[in-house]
Enzyme design. Structure first.
Site, mmCIF file in Angstrom:
data_model
loop_
_atom_site.group_PDB
_atom_site.id
_atom_site.type_symbol
_atom_site.label_atom_id
_atom_site.label_comp_id
_atom_site.label_asym_id
_atom_site.label_seq_id
_atom_site.Cartn_x
_atom_site.Cartn_y
_atom_site.Cartn_z
ATOM 1 N N ASP A 14 0.834 -1.206 0.000
ATOM 2 C CA ASP A 14 0.000 0.000 0.000
ATOM 3 C C ASP A 14 0.864 1.251 0.000
ATOM 4 O O ASP A 14 0.490 2.287 -0.558
ATOM 5 C CB ASP A 14 -0.931 -0.002 1.217
ATOM 6 C CG ASP A 14 -2.321 0.510 0.882
ATOM 7 O OD1 ASP A 14 -2.511 1.033 -0.225
ATOM 8 O OD2 ASP A 14 -3.224 0.381 1.726
ATOM 9 N N HIS A 194 -8.131 -2.710 8.407
ATOM 10 C CA HIS A 194 -7.149 -1.929 7.655
ATOM 11 C C HIS A 194 -7.664 -0.499 7.569
ATOM 12 O O HIS A 194 -8.728 -0.255 6.999
ATOM 13 C CB HIS A 194 -7.003 -2.534 6.255
ATOM 14 C CG HIS A 194 -6.146 -1.756 5.313
ATOM 15 N ND1 HIS A 194 -4.874 -2.150 4.961
ATOM 16 C CD2 HIS A 194 -6.384 -0.610 4.609
ATOM 17 C CE1 HIS A 194 -4.371 -1.287 4.089
ATOM 18 N NE2 HIS A 194 -5.266 -0.344 3.858
ATOM 19 N N TYR A 287 -12.190 7.240 -3.237
ATOM 20 C CA TYR A 287 -10.791 6.874 -3.449
ATOM 21 C C TYR A 287 -9.957 8.104 -3.779
ATOM 22 O O TYR A 287 -10.439 9.059 -4.396
ATOM 23 C CB TYR A 287 -10.677 5.908 -4.622
ATOM 24 C CG TYR A 287 -10.751 4.444 -4.257
ATOM 25 C CD1 TYR A 287 -10.019 3.924 -3.198
ATOM 26 C CD2 TYR A 287 -11.536 3.570 -5.003
ATOM 27 C CE1 TYR A 287 -10.075 2.578 -2.888
ATOM 28 C CE2 TYR A 287 -11.597 2.218 -4.700
ATOM 29 C CZ TYR A 287 -10.861 1.728 -3.639
ATOM 30 O OH TYR A 287 -10.914 0.407 -3.341
#
Length: 344
Positions: A14, A194, A287
């Site tokens: 990530d 997460h 996003y």
């Protein structure tokens, strides 16, 4: 509630978003070695969008997943090696390659309401003898009940654990508690969490998830990641230690990995920052990939890009729907134009 949560470092997966997927294999090896020395439980390696993600659409990585795994695997002794696969991006060939290069875990990620596309992937991962974890992305976009249904599908397909991913950093601690507790009660497998930090809540939300029974949690050194980044790993390890959790990663070793190994590889543009842009991503629940397009279309149509992001969040858009940004900007421009004419 477990007193010994499993801690997964995502810097080499990530965290790749923050560096435009440009970590070299040598850099990955150095970071992985430092994390292993700090007794990290798991290290995840791949393109930011998982195996197969290196492309024009998602951004070209500096090397292939195979080259990264070849560099990282020899650096790990007790630390387990994880890879990520998104159905529709990663392939069977890449799964085989990862298994052959020493991967212990494959995490399979779908949108929060699309677990049904992952059955073949779970079955094949289990066939190859890897631990299989399911990730429900953008979990703020589904009700707790829907998330439980989706997690139960993954459990049925063979998942060893299911994670809730706050991909946009949009959840509040109460939201996390409600979702995690429902999954813990409704599943016979482990639950993970997460977090992203777009509302400044990554560490707090992770602690809330653990309070409700999550047993595995993610973070990145220096908080690398999309938007304002992931849970900052060295801060998380310190907070877990102060909270009385018995964690494997060593605080000083994790701090040194962040400060002495990772930091010299970064520049000011790659450091995550909780700025207005990141705040809006968390507030709107979208996003980070939508930000640049919203700015461009906002300028083109004379609309505040923040209004565009909020509208997109209300529409519950997901990655791949960036084409809707133009439609939203044009409609908002017309609406605001009409409002001005009415006031006149």
């Amino acid at each position: 509630m477990t007193n010994s949560p499993r801690v997964v470092d995502m810097t080499l997966r990530d965290g790749m978003h923050a560096v435009d997927h440009q970590f070299t294999p040598d850099q990955m090896a150095e970071i992985a070695g430092a994390l292993d020395a700090a007794d990290m439980d798991v290290v995840e390696v791949s393109h930011g969008d998982g195996m197969g993600g290196s492309s024009i659409n998602y951004g070209m990585a500096a090397a292939s997943t195979e080259e990264y795994l070849e560099a990282v695997a020899p650096q790990l002794s007790d630390t387990e090696l994880s890879v990520l696969l998104l159905p529709g991006i990663g392939t069977v060939e890449e799964l085989d390659m990862a298994a052959d290069h020493g991967a212990d875990i494959c995490r399979i990620a779908t949108h929060a309401t699309e677990a049904d596309i992952s059955q073949d992937h779970f079955e094949y991962v289990k066939e190859r003898g890897l631990e299989a974890n399911g990730l429900l992305m953008l979990s703020h976009m589904a009700t707790p009940e829907t998330l439980l249904e989706q997690a139960q599908l993954m459990e049925e397909y063979g998942a060893d654990a299911v994670y809730l991913m706050d991909s946009a950093g949009a959840l509040l601690p109460g939201d996390v508690r409600e979702r995690v507790s429902l999954l813990v009660d409704g599943l016979d497998i482990d639950v993970g969490f997460h977090a992203h930090n777009n509302l400044g809540l990554a560490v707090g939300n992770t602690l809330a998830a653990l309070d409700e029974g999550a047993v595995t949690v993610d973070g990145c050194l220096r908080g690398l990641g999309a938007g304002s980044g992931n849970t900052q790993m060295e801060v998380l390890v310190g907070a877990l230690d102060r909270a009385g959790y018995d964690v494997s990663p060593d605080l000083y070793g994790t701090m040194d990995a962040a400060e002495e190994v990772l930091l010299p590889m970064l520049d000011d543009d790659t450091m995550p920052e909780l700025d207005n842009d990141s705040l809006m991503l968390g507030y709107a629940g979208v996003y980070s990939s939508f930000l640049r397009h919203a700015r461009r279309e906002g300028k083109r149509y004379g609309v505040d890009p923040r209004d565009i992001l909020v509208e997109l969040g209300e529409m519950e858009v997901v990655g791949g729907q960036e084409d809707l940004i133009t439609d939203v900007a044009e409609r908002l421009a017309e609406e605001q134009g009409n409002a001005v004419e009415a006031d006149d």
